[in-house]
Design an enzyme around this catalytic site. Structure first.
Site, PDB file in Angstrom:
ATOM      1  CB  SER A 232      -0.898   0.005   1.240  1.00 55.60           C
ATOM      2  OG  SER A 232      -1.670   1.181   1.295  1.00 55.60           O
TER       3      SER A 232
ATOM      4  CE  LYS B  37      -1.882   8.028  -2.373  1.00 57.04           C
ATOM      5  NZ  LYS B  37      -0.727   7.910  -1.489  1.00 57.04           N
TER       6      LYS B  37
ATOM      7  CB  CYS C 151      -3.819   5.482  11.732  1.00 54.66           C
ATOM      8  SG  CYS C 151      -4.173   4.549  10.261  1.00 54.66           S
TER       9      CYS C 151
END
Length: 303
Positions: free
Chosen positions: A20, A44, A129
């Site tokens: 990714s 992505k 994240c």
């Protein structure tokens, strides 16, 4: 050589998957090879809404690698499902959706949007994240949050297999791997980039506008290989290994330490036909080693 592999109930025609963030949405690489040749494509990172990403400059070359601080620039899940996914050969090549979110609940919402999407074979949960509700620290640095995110995605994804992408920026990768397994992950993928930075002594400024970025490329392979080896010995679910793969031997090293499949990242920037060529090179090397299938080689490292 039977090149097929099974991971999380998904059959790949070969173990080569594009990582990714390094292969766009797939179509960008069609001038360089046939997407149907690949085992899989991890697209992505996708968020609920489109993201512009970080300010420029956000890429810098380093010794045997590169730093990136793209900031998950993407078109958003709606645009991907409506206009990107239909153009991909998802019936022949497994399409993996990489999920980016800033809260546990948001991860669940994303998973729910993909739950009934026939063209997506697997969900890859990016726990690198930042968690905005926890002051910006990464989900992947907290085993409790890894487990909660995994449980949330599993609860909303119906029968869609879930793979958690682990960060190397932790004290013990096995703790993170076990947390993903305990949360119900069908598989793990590792490693994501290693935090790093570069500076310009003449300008006395950081080379990246974001100051810190993610290091990838051949420089990280020893770290990645160690992480995959440790994680595969800590959990029973399968793993995709990645980090600095630049030739067929690199790929087989990850399989030797336990990975079911591999992902190629920075190699796609070095030469855009790399992943397509790697499929043939891996098969040739496997034949040279006298292998008939991956089961007789995977995880057979003698220590």
């Amino acid at each position: 050589m039977d090149m097929r592999v099974q991971i999380a109930g998904v059959e790949l025609k070969n173990p080569v998957v594009t990582a990714s963030g390094t292969f766009g949405y797939g179509q960008e690489f069609t001038p360089y090879g046939d997407l149907k040749k690949l085992g899989g494509i991890s697209v992505k990172g996708l968020s609920l809404k489109p993201r512009k990403g970080n300010p420029m400059p956000r890429l810098v070359e380093t010794a045997s690698g590169m730093l990136n601080a793209i900031g998950i620039q993407n078109v958003g899940v709606e645009e991907f499902l409506g206009n990107k996914l239909p153009k991909l050969p998802w019936k022949e090549t497994a399409i993996i959706a990489n999920l980016y979110a800033s809260s546990v609940e948001e991860f669940g919402d994303l998973a729910g949007l993909f739950a009934d999407e026939e063209g997506v074979a697997l969900l890859e949960v990016n726990v690198s994240c930042p968690n905005v509700k926890a002051g910006g620290s990464a989900f992947g640095q907290d085993p409790t949050l890894i487990r909660k995110v995994t449980e949330m995605v599993r609860s909303r994804s119906k029968d869609k297999p879930v793979m958690v992408k682990l960060s190397p920026n932790v004290t013990d990768i096995t703790v993170a791997a076990r947390a993903a397994e305990e949360g119900g992950a069908h598989a793990i993928s590792l490693i994501n980039t290693i935090s790093g930075m570069a500076v310009d002594i003449r300008r006395r400024r950081p080379c990246l506008a974001n100051v810190v970025g993610g290091l990838s490329g051949p420089a990280v392979k020893p770290v990645a290989l160690r992480c995959v080896h440790q994680a595969c010995n800590a959990v029973t679910i399968p793993a995709m290994g990645m980090g600095g793969i630049s030739c067929a031997q690199d790929a087989l090293e990850f399989i030797l330490v336990g990975a079911h499949a591999i992902q190629v990242g920075t190699g796609n920037f070095i030469r855009p036909d790399f992943s397509f060529r790697l499929v043939d090179e891996i098969e040739a090397l496997a034949d040279e080693l006298g292998l008939s299938n991956w089961d007789e080689f995977r995880g057979t490292l003698q220590v």
